[in-house]
Scaffold this motif. Sequence first.
Motif, mmCIF file in Angstrom:
data_model
loop_
_atom_site.group_PDB
_atom_site.id
_atom_site.type_symbol
_atom_site.label_atom_id
_atom_site.label_comp_id
_atom_site.label_asym_id
_atom_site.label_seq_id
_atom_site.Cartn_x
_atom_site.Cartn_y
_atom_site.Cartn_z
ATOM 1 N N THR A 358 0.855 -1.194 0.000
ATOM 2 C CA THR A 358 0.000 0.000 0.000
ATOM 3 C C THR A 358 0.888 1.241 0.000
ATOM 4 O O THR A 358 1.592 1.507 0.970
ATOM 5 C CB THR A 358 -0.931 -0.001 1.223
ATOM 6 N N HIS A 359 0.834 2.014 -1.077
ATOM 7 C CA HIS A 359 1.834 3.060 -1.289
ATOM 8 C C HIS A 359 1.259 4.463 -1.349
ATOM 9 O O HIS A 359 1.850 5.416 -0.858
ATOM 10 C CB HIS A 359 2.594 2.766 -2.588
ATOM 11 N N GLY A 360 0.093 4.625 -1.983
ATOM 12 C CA GLY A 360 -0.546 5.932 -2.107
ATOM 13 C C GLY A 360 -1.933 5.921 -1.500
ATOM 14 O O GLY A 360 -2.594 4.875 -1.455
ATOM 15 N N VAL A 361 -2.406 7.088 -1.036
ATOM 16 C CA VAL A 361 -3.733 7.166 -0.437
ATOM 17 C C VAL A 361 -4.328 8.544 -0.713
ATOM 18 O O VAL A 361 -3.621 9.552 -0.720
ATOM 19 C CB VAL A 361 -3.689 6.877 1.085
ATOM 20 N N ILE A 362 -5.644 8.574 -0.991
ATOM 21 C CA ILE A 362 -6.392 9.820 -1.130
ATOM 22 C C ILE A 362 -7.755 9.641 -0.468
ATOM 23 O O ILE A 362 -8.187 8.512 -0.204
ATOM 24 C CB ILE A 362 -6.590 10.247 -2.602
ATOM 25 N N VAL A 363 -8.438 10.759 -0.219
ATOM 26 C CA VAL A 363 -9.772 10.734 0.381
ATOM 27 C C VAL A 363 -10.702 11.529 -0.522
ATOM 28 O O VAL A 363 -10.343 12.602 -1.012
ATOM 29 C CB VAL A 363 -9.764 11.329 1.801
ATOM 30 N N SER A 364 -11.907 11.011 -0.748
ATOM 31 C CA SER A 364 -12.856 11.667 -1.646
ATOM 32 C C SER A 364 -13.261 13.043 -1.114
ATOM 33 O O SER A 364 -13.174 13.299 0.098
ATOM 34 C CB SER A 364 -14.096 10.791 -1.840
ATOM 35 N N PRO A 365 -13.706 13.949 -1.987
ATOM 36 C CA PRO A 365 -14.072 15.302 -1.557
ATOM 37 C C PRO A 365 -15.131 15.342 -0.463
ATOM 38 O O PRO A 365 -15.151 16.281 0.348
ATOM 39 C CB PRO A 365 -14.586 15.942 -2.853
ATOM 40 N N ASP A 366 -16.015 14.322 -0.388
ATOM 41 C CA ASP A 366 -17.038 14.289 0.655
ATOM 42 C C ASP A 366 -16.579 13.518 1.895
ATOM 43 O O ASP A 366 -17.370 13.310 2.826
ATOM 44 C CB ASP A 366 -18.346 13.704 0.126
ATOM 45 N N LEU A 403 -2.063 8.389 -6.559
ATOM 46 C CA LEU A 403 -3.356 8.675 -7.160
ATOM 47 C C LEU A 403 -3.897 9.995 -6.634
ATOM 48 O O LEU A 403 -3.482 10.480 -5.584
ATOM 49 C CB LEU A 403 -4.348 7.534 -6.933
ATOM 50 N N GLU A 404 -4.804 10.603 -7.412
ATOM 51 C CA GLU A 404 -5.342 11.918 -7.050
ATOM 52 C C GLU A 404 -6.693 12.131 -7.722
ATOM 53 O O GLU A 404 -6.899 11.744 -8.869
ATOM 54 C CB GLU A 404 -4.372 13.021 -7.495
ATOM 55 N N PHE A 405 -7.628 12.747 -6.970
ATOM 56 C CA PHE A 405 -8.912 13.143 -7.546
ATOM 57 C C PHE A 405 -8.731 14.386 -8.404
ATOM 58 O O PHE A 405 -7.985 15.304 -8.044
ATOM 59 C CB PHE A 405 -9.928 13.468 -6.448
ATOM 60 N N THR A 406 -9.432 14.436 -9.540
ATOM 61 C CA THR A 406 -9.501 15.685 -10.290
ATOM 62 C C THR A 406 -10.288 16.686 -9.442
ATOM 63 O O THR A 406 -11.048 16.285 -8.556
ATOM 64 C CB THR A 406 -10.183 15.489 -11.656
ATOM 65 N N PRO A 407 -10.130 17.991 -9.679
ATOM 66 C CA PRO A 407 -10.791 18.991 -8.826
ATOM 67 C C PRO A 407 -12.303 18.840 -8.723
ATOM 68 O O PRO A 407 -12.878 19.163 -7.689
ATOM 69 C CB PRO A 407 -10.417 20.317 -9.509
ATOM 70 N N ASP A 408 -12.963 18.324 -9.775
ATOM 71 C CA ASP A 408 -14.414 18.142 -9.714
ATOM 72 C C ASP A 408 -14.809 16.807 -9.102
ATOM 73 O O ASP A 408 -16.007 16.513 -8.936
ATOM 74 C CB ASP A 408 -15.050 18.293 -11.100
ATOM 75 N N GLY A 409 -13.824 15.960 -8.754
ATOM 76 C CA GLY A 409 -14.098 14.684 -8.120
ATOM 77 C C GLY A 409 -14.646 13.613 -9.033
ATOM 78 O O GLY A 409 -14.987 12.515 -8.591
ATOM 79 N N LYS A 410 -14.711 13.878 -10.340
ATOM 80 C CA LYS A 410 -15.327 12.931 -11.274
ATOM 81 C C LYS A 410 -14.370 11.858 -11.773
ATOM 82 O O LYS A 410 -14.802 10.839 -12.298
ATOM 83 C CB LYS A 410 -15.929 13.687 -12.462
ATOM 84 N N LYS A 411 -13.090 12.109 -11.643
ATOM 85 C CA LYS A 411 -12.092 11.128 -12.088
ATOM 86 C C LYS A 411 -11.001 11.007 -11.037
ATOM 87 O O LYS A 411 -10.763 11.922 -10.234
ATOM 88 C CB LYS A 411 -11.448 11.545 -13.420
ATOM 89 N N VAL A 412 -10.326 9.863 -11.069
ATOM 90 C CA VAL A 412 -9.107 9.663 -10.290
ATOM 91 C C VAL A 412 -7.990 9.320 -11.262
ATOM 92 O O VAL A 412 -8.161 8.474 -12.145
ATOM 93 C CB VAL A 412 -9.269 8.547 -9.236
#
Length: 450
Positions: A358-366, A403-412
Amino acid sequence: MKNLKFTQIITFGFILLVVFISSISVSANSDDWIRTSSAEGVSLEIKFANFGEMNSEELLFEVYLSTHSGNLLDNNFEELITVRNGQDYLNNENINWEWERESSHHPIGLIKIKNTTIDGQKFYSDKTEYLELEISGIREASHRFRWNINQNKKLLGYIPNAASGTVSVIDIGAEKVINTIKVGEEASHGIEITPDGRFLYTGDFQNGLIKIFDLSSNKLVKTLEVKSTAHGIDMSPDGKYILVASGSESEVAVIDTAKQEIIKVIEEGIGDSPSHIDFDPAGKYAILTNLESDDVSVISIPNFEVTVKIPVGDGPNEGRVAPDGRYAYTANWESNSVSVIDLNKFVVVDEIEVGEGTHGVIVSPDSKKIWTANRKTNNVAIIDAETRQIERYIAAGQYANHLEFTPDGKKVVVTNARDNEAILIDTETYEVISRIQLGEEPHEISFLIK
């Protein structure tokens, strides 16, 4: 004469039809300007009430709050609000809160924000890329609301390729590389772009150099030398500071972005092999993952001192703070897990088994989903943040890295280090919709709307 009158009637009728259609369009799209958020038993619904009035003196936001316990009227909301537009930000000096309905559990408020002129341009204008309104401190939680204004602009992704010593620039909409910037022998794994979109911060990892590029010309404008190597490069929410994690020595360099100078090197309290950094939504502290000492250093801002160290899983490579500010999550490379840190107590409250490496982590905008990139199982895991159960795995590619969410949260966007590619995942269907070839060994992602 009769023909003239008939022509006038037809013209007038056409004008009325256009006005009628326009009014229907505005009404139909008005829901697009409503945003919601829930945390710590408090729900908020915010409507950008005068989104179409770019030349108005005030920006108006209607706020509907709801809770089943406590008294929401006790909050001083003017002190809790910050609004950003991609180039600057406004705080309580330009913000006024009025109660429309004073109810302890279900009040209604009106936020009035002065549409001030900064550097000759209105804060909200036809050149505004987005507005982001944050209410931080309701029961120690943070609520963030974003409105994308100019949809016709391109979304660009900047990705450092460590082994190539380059940065790939991707047009996310066109799903292709449009430029490559040479950085040095080995590019740093982190990358950042200032909120005004003017400067790119990248690095020459092993040579310990931070390189600042002017994005209007893609030319190098300044080079800063840190005391050791330059691994992680991360920016505070207000864009005032860049923190550089060494990756080898127990050091973090602090850069003042206004001066473009290193103002401090933190050594005391930094663990072994400091890797990556993230910040709480209010920008009051940073969390630093220390890969080899298996802990997290919490760094105060703007004093830049370590206030506490938190033991986590084995080999924490990256940590992320949830947008609501309640929890932080670390991707633990060696224990194949995610550590859950309660940010009210600064202690680990759970450990989630995820996938190997497990190397990268992100959290959704909500703040409801946790995504991880798992190198050894070559996939992405999606975790429900409330139940802390894995919902699904998505096959990614060889050595799923960051990994990263796009600013609108529609894509990773996910980088695959051994396939030398970025993949785009649709966050509604969870399908991989594109694969884009990059340089060798791609790492983190930073975005620019241009």
